[in-house]
Design a protein around this motif. Structure first.
Motif, PDB file in Angstrom:
ATOM      1  N   TYR A  19     -12.607  -4.861 -67.235  1.00  0.00           N
ATOM      2  CA  TYR A  19     -13.112  -6.116 -66.712  1.00  0.00           C
ATOM      3  C   TYR A  19     -12.400  -6.440 -65.409  1.00  0.00           C
ATOM      4  N   ARG A  20     -12.983  -7.360 -64.652  1.00  0.00           N
ATOM      5  CA  ARG A  20     -12.452  -7.630 -63.320  1.00  0.00           C
ATOM      6  C   ARG A  20     -11.002  -8.112 -63.381  1.00  0.00           C
ATOM      7  N   GLU A  21     -10.692  -8.947 -64.323  1.00  0.00           N
ATOM      8  CA  GLU A  21      -9.325  -9.464 -64.447  1.00  0.00           C
ATOM      9  C   GLU A  21      -8.808  -9.131 -65.845  1.00  0.00           C
ATOM     10  N   GLY A  22      -8.419  -7.903 -66.027  1.00  0.00           N
ATOM     11  CA  GLY A  22      -7.934  -7.503 -67.340  1.00  0.00           C
ATOM     12  C   GLY A  22      -7.609  -6.026 -67.370  1.00  0.00           C
ATOM     13  N   ASP A  23      -7.016  -5.591 -68.478  1.00  0.00           N
ATOM     14  CA  ASP A  23      -6.643  -4.195 -68.629  1.00  0.00           C
ATOM     15  C   ASP A  23      -7.888  -3.355 -68.877  1.00  0.00           C
ATOM     16  N   ARG A  24      -7.699  -2.036 -68.757  1.00  0.00           N
ATOM     17  CA  ARG A  24      -8.798  -1.114 -69.001  1.00  0.00           C
ATOM     18  C   ARG A  24      -9.161  -1.137 -70.476  1.00  0.00           C
ATOM     19  N   VAL A  25     -10.470  -1.171 -70.751  1.00  0.00           N
ATOM     20  CA  VAL A  25     -10.959  -1.280 -72.119  1.00  0.00           C
ATOM     21  C   VAL A  25     -11.295   0.094 -72.689  1.00  0.00           C
ATOM     22  N   LEU A  26     -11.841   0.981 -71.888  1.00  0.00           N
ATOM     23  CA  LEU A  26     -12.176   2.341 -72.306  1.00  0.00           C
ATOM     24  C   LEU A  26     -11.460   3.327 -71.397  1.00  0.00           C
TER      25      LEU A  26
END
Length: 606
Positions: A370-377
């Motif tokens: 997400y734009r303001e967040g850690d990597r999700v995948l």
């Protein structure tokens, strides 16, 4: 999504940023983006000028009646006087009709523009990616396409017309006053001009206050939406007081923001009234005292006083017009912020069409954040043959649902790609993608209409027979026949007239009608009672037959029946294989399965 500006009334730098120059930038941008605003503008200006000329003719005729009809060299001239009065009457009627026509013309053009703007804003919001909708508050987005655009509607219904007619009238009045007496005109301009610096200083802070008000309105709508949608939870957990405090705080914040803006409005009103009255009194006094020495005739002095009286309305209304303009600019600014949000999902034109039937899926080094967040995948590589039943397993927050949404192209990967039927998903035409890849969410969202229309969303234009056939293929005729009005049964807002399981039945029928090659299921049986789950299980089995199915498995019974199990942990694909293979491997999946079996036995024993 661009965040609302943090504006402080006492911050000079920010005031400069959103002052007159900033307001003009917003207006120029709006006119540039909405070219239909310019259509017929010249004709509207012409009608505005005609209205102003009609109003100006009255003081001129009054001057002529006094200086020629009453105080002329031959005394009272009844023919001239009555003729002038008749002309004045005709002009008054003409001004009435021309003003009305000008208002209707501007209002019609503006409403057409706002109609298009609402549609564009709504479509733009729906084209934004998953990341945008995750970060933005729903109430704020609703505010942008409703109350913020409504501020523009209120402005064009009165403020825009007044800007056109009053600005034209002010220029015409000043030119006419110069013709009668340039000396008195200079005095009036000096007096009225003294309020401009005050107006500008107030305008800067007023626009900042209204910008904050639009933010507060969006926050209030968000709180109201949460309280209404979460009414059952609030009552069940007895947290009404907590919800009430949050809602009161949002409403109070909006009230305070409005009162701050209203204080500036009150100042603007007072400034306009005081300066216009001051100009009238001083010009009248000076005209009586020095007018004869300047060669000013009695009728000309009366005409000048009349002309200044004509200025009183525009000057007195400048506060209200400016107030509406500030509100409209603040609302327009918020709408433009949404419209400026880049659409990351760019649809191909014309794009590739996918073949009908089950399709294979392959992900290559798939990553998403997400734009303001850690990597999700993180670097997901997986190959799913056509017709395979896949279960995606993992703890909450492991990336399962994000993967499902990427497969539907609700967002694009940060890196890597997804291939469906051998074609990069970004190259597939939107029509073909929506026909070939469908998702049944966990909540089975339904719209506030009939069962028929909710199922028909799967394939717009489907006949009643085709809708019934969708239920028949899932062997759900018995349920449909049990409904009080059959296909015409209203489901209520968000399907509240139906149980959770019944909403899922409608959602499955909708997917069946669409007949996709790839079906994404967010565990459609995870929130229903055991009896409904058995009914759904049969429908799911028939729905998924012959299709590539990816199920977000909250219950491992789904994984047991799957051909392939994908195990996610903190965004990483750590295990994949059949159920038996993964249990035998003794890894994370085996431990999850063992825990699930233990919980199931305990529940059964109870």
């Amino acid at each position: 999504m661009p965040r609302p500006m943090n504006l402080a009334d006492d911050d000079a730098a920010q005031d400069d940023e959103i002052g007159l120059a900033g307001a003009l930038d917003v207006l120029r941008r709006g006119v540039r983006d909405r070219p239909e605003l310019r259509v017929g503008f010249a004709a509207s200006v012409g009608m505005g000028i005609a209205t102003a000329v009609g109003k100006l003719s009255i003081p001129v005729l009054v001057q002529q009646v006094i200086d020629r009809g009453i105080l002329g060299p031959d005394g009272w001239d009844p023919t001239f006087t009555y003729t002038a009065c008749a002309i004045a009457l005709v002009l008054c009627v003409a001004v009435l009709f021309i003003g009305r026509a000008t208002y209707l013309r501007l209002l019609t053009a503006a409403e057409k523009t706002l109609y298009g703007l609402r549609i564009r804003a709504f479509e733009h919001i729906h084209r934004l990616s998953l990341a945008e909708h995750t970060e933005a508050k729903r109430g704020v987005l609703v505010s942008r396409v409703t109350s913020d655009i409504e501020t523009l509607a209120r402005f064009v219904q009165w403020g825009a017309v007044n800007w056109l007619i009053n600005s034209t009238l002010v220029v015409a009045v000043l030119l006419t006053m110069i013709w009668f007496s340039w000396q008195l005109t200079i005095i009036a301009v000096i007096i009225l001009g003294g309020m401009l610096p005050l107006m500008r200083a107030v305008q800067r802070r007023q626009l900042a206050a209204y910008d904050n008000l639009r933010v507060a309105v969006g926050d209030t709508l968000t709180e109201v939406s949460e309280v209404v949608m979460g009414a059952d939870v609030i009552r069940a957990y007895g947290i009404k007081e907590r919800a009430r405090r949050r809602l009161r705080a949002a409403i109070r914040n909006q009230y305070d923001a409005y009162m701050r803006a209203a204080r500036y409005m009150a100042v603007v009103f007072t400034i306009g009234d005081v300066f216009s009255a001051l100009a009238l009194a001083i010009v009248a006094g000076i005209g009586v005292w020095w007018g004869p020495g300047w060669g000013l005739q009695p009728g000309e002095l009366v005409a000048v006083v009349f002309l200044i009286s004509l200025l009183q309305n525009p000057v007195g209304e400048i506060g209200e017009v400016l107030d509406q303009t500030q509100i409209a600019i603040a609302g327009w600014r918020k709408v433009l912020e949404v419209m400026d949000t880049p659409v990351e999902i760019v649809e191909p034109d014309p794009g590739v069409d996918l073949p009908h039937g089950a399709l294979d899926i392959r992900t290559e080094a798939l990553e998403f954040s997400y734009r303001e967040g850690d990597r999700v995948l993180h670097g997901i590589d997986v190959s799913i043959p056509a017709g395979t039943a896949v279960a995606v397993v993992g703890e909450t927050g492991s990336g399962k649902t994000t993967l499902a949404k990427l497969l539907c192209r609700l967002a694009d990967p940060t890196e890597g790609r997804i291939l469906v039927g051998g074609v990069d998903l970004r190259e597939v035409s939107p029509t073909s993608r929506r026909a070939s890849v469908r998702m049944v969410p966990q909540d089975g969202f339904l719209f506030d209409t009939s069962v028929r229309e909710n199922v028909r969303y799967g394939r717009p234009g489907a006949t009643d027979d085709e809708v019934r056939s969708a239920f028949s293929r899932l062997e759900l005729d018995w349920w449909l026949d049990r409904l009080p009005l059959g296909l015409d049964t209203p489901v209520g807002e968000r399907g509240d007239n139906l149980s959770v399981g019944e909403r899922q039945l409608v959602a499955l029928a909708r997917a069946q009608l669409a007949d996709p090659g790839v079906l994404i299921l967010d565990e459609a049986t995870s929130s229903v009672d055991p009896e409904t789950e058995r009914a759904l299980a049969g429908a799911l089995e028939r729905l998924t037959a012959g299709r590539t199915t990816v199920s977000i498995a909250h219950r491992l019974s789904t994984a047991e029946a799957a051909d392939l199990v994908l195990v996610f942990d903190q965004g990483h694909l750590i295990e994949q294989g059949s159920h038996d293979e993964l249990v035998a491997a003794g890894g994370i999946y085996a431990r999850l399965y063992e825990t699930w079996i233990g919980n199931t036995r305990n529940t059964t024993a109870v």
